[in-house]
Design a protein around this motif. Structure first.
Motif, PDB file in Angstrom:
ATOM      1  N   PHE A  62       0.801  -1.215   0.000  1.00 41.99           N
ATOM      2  CA  PHE A  62       0.000   0.000   0.000  1.00 41.99           C
ATOM      3  C   PHE A  62       0.840   1.274   0.000  1.00 41.99           C
ATOM      4  O   PHE A  62       0.436   2.288  -0.564  1.00 41.99           O
ATOM      5  N   MET A  63       2.009   1.222   0.604  1.00 46.40           N
ATOM      6  CA  MET A  63       2.801   2.435   0.763  1.00 46.40           C
ATOM      7  C   MET A  63       3.718   2.753  -0.412  1.00 46.40           C
ATOM      8  O   MET A  63       3.976   3.918  -0.705  1.00 46.40           O
ATOM      9  N   SER A  64       4.204   1.719  -1.112  1.00 47.65           N
ATOM     10  CA  SER A  64       5.223   2.016  -2.128  1.00 47.65           C
ATOM     11  C   SER A  64       5.306   1.010  -3.270  1.00 47.65           C
ATOM     12  O   SER A  64       6.278   1.027  -4.022  1.00 47.65           O
ATOM     13  N   SER A  65       4.295   0.145  -3.443  1.00 47.78           N
ATOM     14  CA  SER A  65       4.404  -0.851  -4.505  1.00 47.78           C
ATOM     15  C   SER A  65       4.277  -0.233  -5.893  1.00 47.78           C
ATOM     16  O   SER A  65       4.752  -0.799  -6.873  1.00 47.78           O
ATOM     17  N   PHE A  66       3.646   0.940  -5.995  1.00 53.97           N
ATOM     18  CA  PHE A  66       3.539   1.640  -7.278  1.00 53.97           C
ATOM     19  C   PHE A  66       3.785   3.127  -7.044  1.00 53.97           C
ATOM     20  O   PHE A  66       4.905   3.588  -7.156  1.00 53.97           O
ATOM     21  N   GLN A  67       2.759   3.889  -6.694  1.00 51.04           N
ATOM     22  CA  GLN A  67       3.017   5.256  -6.257  1.00 51.04           C
ATOM     23  C   GLN A  67       3.658   5.210  -4.867  1.00 51.04           C
ATOM     24  O   GLN A  67       3.482   4.253  -4.114  1.00 51.04           O
ATOM     25  N   ARG A  68       4.390   6.269  -4.520  1.00 50.62           N
ATOM     26  CA  ARG A  68       5.145   6.241  -3.262  1.00 50.62           C
ATOM     27  C   ARG A  68       4.596   7.258  -2.274  1.00 50.62           C
ATOM     28  O   ARG A  68       4.649   8.466  -2.511  1.00 50.62           O
ATOM     29  N   PHE A  69       4.037   6.731  -1.170  1.00 52.01           N
ATOM     30  CA  PHE A  69       3.628   7.609  -0.076  1.00 52.01           C
ATOM     31  C   PHE A  69       4.857   8.136   0.653  1.00 52.01           C
ATOM     32  O   PHE A  69       5.811   7.380   0.908  1.00 52.01           O
ATOM     33  N   ALA A  70       4.854   9.408   0.971  1.00 54.33           N
ATOM     34  CA  ALA A  70       5.907   9.963   1.817  1.00 54.33           C
ATOM     35  C   ALA A  70       5.837   9.315   3.199  1.00 54.33           C
ATOM     36  O   ALA A  70       4.746   9.001   3.694  1.00 54.33           O
ATOM     37  N   LYS A  71       6.980   9.090   3.805  1.00 51.20           N
ATOM     38  CA  LYS A  71       6.970   8.749   5.219  1.00 51.20           C
ATOM     39  C   LYS A  71       6.399   9.956   5.972  1.00 51.20           C
ATOM     40  O   LYS A  71       6.518  11.089   5.506  1.00 51.20           O
ATOM     41  N   PRO A  72       5.772   9.736   7.124  1.00 49.26           N
ATOM     42  CA  PRO A  72       5.189  10.886   7.824  1.00 49.26           C
ATOM     43  C   PRO A  72       6.173  12.036   8.022  1.00 49.26           C
ATOM     44  O   PRO A  72       5.811  13.208   7.884  1.00 49.26           O
ATOM     45  N   SER A  73       7.429  11.701   8.296  1.00 51.73           N
ATOM     46  CA  SER A  73       8.439  12.746   8.507  1.00 51.73           C
ATOM     47  C   SER A  73       8.836  13.461   7.224  1.00 51.73           C
ATOM     48  O   SER A  73       9.503  14.494   7.262  1.00 51.73           O
ATOM     49  N   GLU A  74       8.431  12.901   6.056  1.00 49.32           N
ATOM     50  CA  GLU A  74       8.771  13.487   4.764  1.00 49.32           C
ATOM     51  C   GLU A  74       7.656  14.367   4.196  1.00 49.32           C
ATOM     52  O   GLU A  74       7.848  15.026   3.179  1.00 49.32           O
ATOM     53  N   ILE A  75       6.480  14.346   4.822  1.00 47.17           N
ATOM     54  CA  ILE A  75       5.398  15.210   4.362  1.00 47.17           C
ATOM     55  C   ILE A  75       5.858  16.657   4.451  1.00 47.17           C
ATOM     56  O   ILE A  75       6.462  17.077   5.441  1.00 47.17           O
ATOM     57  N   LEU A  76       5.601  17.423   3.420  1.00 42.76           N
ATOM     58  CA  LEU A  76       6.053  18.812   3.424  1.00 42.76           C
ATOM     59  C   LEU A  76       4.946  19.742   2.961  1.00 42.76           C
ATOM     60  O   LEU A  76       4.018  19.332   2.265  1.00 42.76           O
ATOM     61  N   ARG A  77       5.059  20.977   3.384  1.00 45.58           N
ATOM     62  CA  ARG A  77       4.101  21.994   2.942  1.00 45.58           C
ATOM     63  C   ARG A  77       4.666  22.720   1.740  1.00 45.58           C
ATOM     64  O   ARG A  77       5.815  23.143   1.736  1.00 45.58           O
ATOM     65  N   ARG A  78       3.826  22.830   0.716  1.00 44.91           N
ATOM     66  CA  ARG A  78       4.166  23.592  -0.467  1.00 44.91           C
ATOM     67  C   ARG A  78       2.991  24.524  -0.744  1.00 44.91           C
ATOM     68  O   ARG A  78       1.909  24.069  -1.111  1.00 44.91           O
ATOM     69  N   ALA A  79       3.211  25.803  -0.489  1.00 45.59           N
ATOM     70  CA  ALA A  79       2.128  26.790  -0.603  1.00 45.59           C
ATOM     71  C   ALA A  79       0.986  26.347   0.308  1.00 45.59           C
ATOM     72  O   ALA A  79       1.193  26.150   1.499  1.00 45.59           O
ATOM     73  N   ASP A  80      -0.211  26.118  -0.251  1.00 43.34           N
ATOM     74  CA  ASP A  80      -1.344  25.740   0.602  1.00 43.34           C
ATOM     75  C   ASP A  80      -1.606  24.240   0.602  1.00 43.34           C
ATOM     76  O   ASP A  80      -2.672  23.791   1.028  1.00 43.34           O
ATOM     77  N   LEU A  81      -0.635  23.447   0.147  1.00 45.08           N
ATOM     78  CA  LEU A  81      -0.815  22.001   0.073  1.00 45.08           C
ATOM     79  C   LEU A  81       0.165  21.259   0.978  1.00 45.08           C
ATOM     80  O   LEU A  81       1.326  21.666   1.106  1.00 45.08           O
ATOM     81  N   LEU A  82      -0.291  20.160   1.559  1.00 43.86           N
ATOM     82  CA  LEU A  82       0.599  19.203   2.208  1.00 43.86           C
ATOM     83  C   LEU A  82       0.858  18.086   1.205  1.00 43.86           C
ATOM     84  O   LEU A  82      -0.058  17.360   0.803  1.00 43.86           O
ATOM     85  N   ILE A  83       2.111  17.927   0.782  1.00 41.87           N
ATOM     86  CA  ILE A  83       2.484  16.950  -0.239  1.00 41.87           C
ATOM     87  C   ILE A  83       2.771  15.616   0.440  1.00 41.87           C
ATOM     88  O   ILE A  83       3.630  15.516   1.315  1.00 41.87           O
ATOM     89  N   PHE A  84       2.036  14.571   0.011  1.00 38.38           N
ATOM     90  CA  PHE A  84       2.129  13.284   0.715  1.00 38.38           C
ATOM     91  C   PHE A  84       2.358  12.091  -0.200  1.00 38.38           C
ATOM     92  O   PHE A  84       2.598  10.981   0.277  1.00 38.38           O
TER      93      PHE A  84
END
Length: 211
Positions: A62-84
């Motif tokens: 579920f986390m990385s077999s195709f698209q890659r979910f950020a680890k919780p510590s890797e989530i970042l804010r870009r403008a008004d979005l949280l990139i995950f």
């Protein structure tokens, strides 16, 4: 369009259905890991995403077999979005705004609204991770016009119909395709994916070929 909402119990049910087993505490990330990530981020992780990490954050399918979910510590804010979430080839990523709407971005200034809530987007991604990244994958050499008559009587249900992605589910197996502008499978390609080998009887019923 399938319903646009999903609760944590529903998310758990989807994950367990695709896994073919119940979730355990060992499958998810611990509360202190999520709390530390939120301190680093400076704000809470949106609840549907936090629930996913807590239930299945250690499960690669579920986390990385195709698209890659950020680890919780890797989530970042870009403008008004949280990139995950990052596309598997790094072409784009996905973020969520304060209203819970998901946007896809190719760069900081090239984003568009997916017109999906975070809850519904995550449900679609859970299915798509298994569709594209499951251990067992097959093609179906069937004319599209026969698909309904070979699915409905055997308990398959439509679980995703969004932006050209069509997925039917039965137990832990998925039959899916990417539709063209005429709502037909692109290049006549239909696939079956699952975490376990398909039953032998299906090889004849669905004309399966191992990929």
């Amino acid at each position: 369009m399938i319903s646009s909402t999903i609760s944590s119990p529903a998310m758990r049910g989807t994950i367990e259905r695709l896994l073919g087993r119940g979730l355990t505490s060992a499958d998810g990330l611990q509360a202190d890991v999520l709390a530390e990530a939120e301190v680093k981020l400076g704000e809470p992780i949106p609840e549907p995403l936090r629930s996913l990490y807590a239930m299945a954050g250690k499960l690669r399918p579920f986390m990385s077999s195709f698209q890659r979910f950020a680890k919780p510590s890797e989530i970042l804010r870009r403008a008004d979005l949280l990139i995950f979430l990052e596309e598997n080839q790094g072409v784009c990523d996905w973020g969520v705004n304060a209203a819970g709407a998901v946007w896809q971005c190719q760069n900081e200034n090239d984003c568009y609204d997916c017109e999906l809530t975070l809850e519904r987007f995550l449900e679609i991604i859970l299915y798509y991770q298994i569709a594209q990244g499951a251990e067992y994958a097959y093609s179906l050499a069937l004319p599209f016009e026969q698909l309904d008559e070979l699915l409905a009587p055997y308990g398959w249900s439509l679980v995703v119909d969004n932006n050209g992605l069509v997925i039917h589910a039965r137990d832990s197996y998925l039959i899916w395709f990417l539709a063209n502008k005429d709502a037909l499978p692109a290049d006549d390609l239909i696939f079956l994916s699952g975490m376990e080998k398909a039953p032998q009887s299906w090889h004849t019923r669905y004309a399966l070929e191992i990929l």
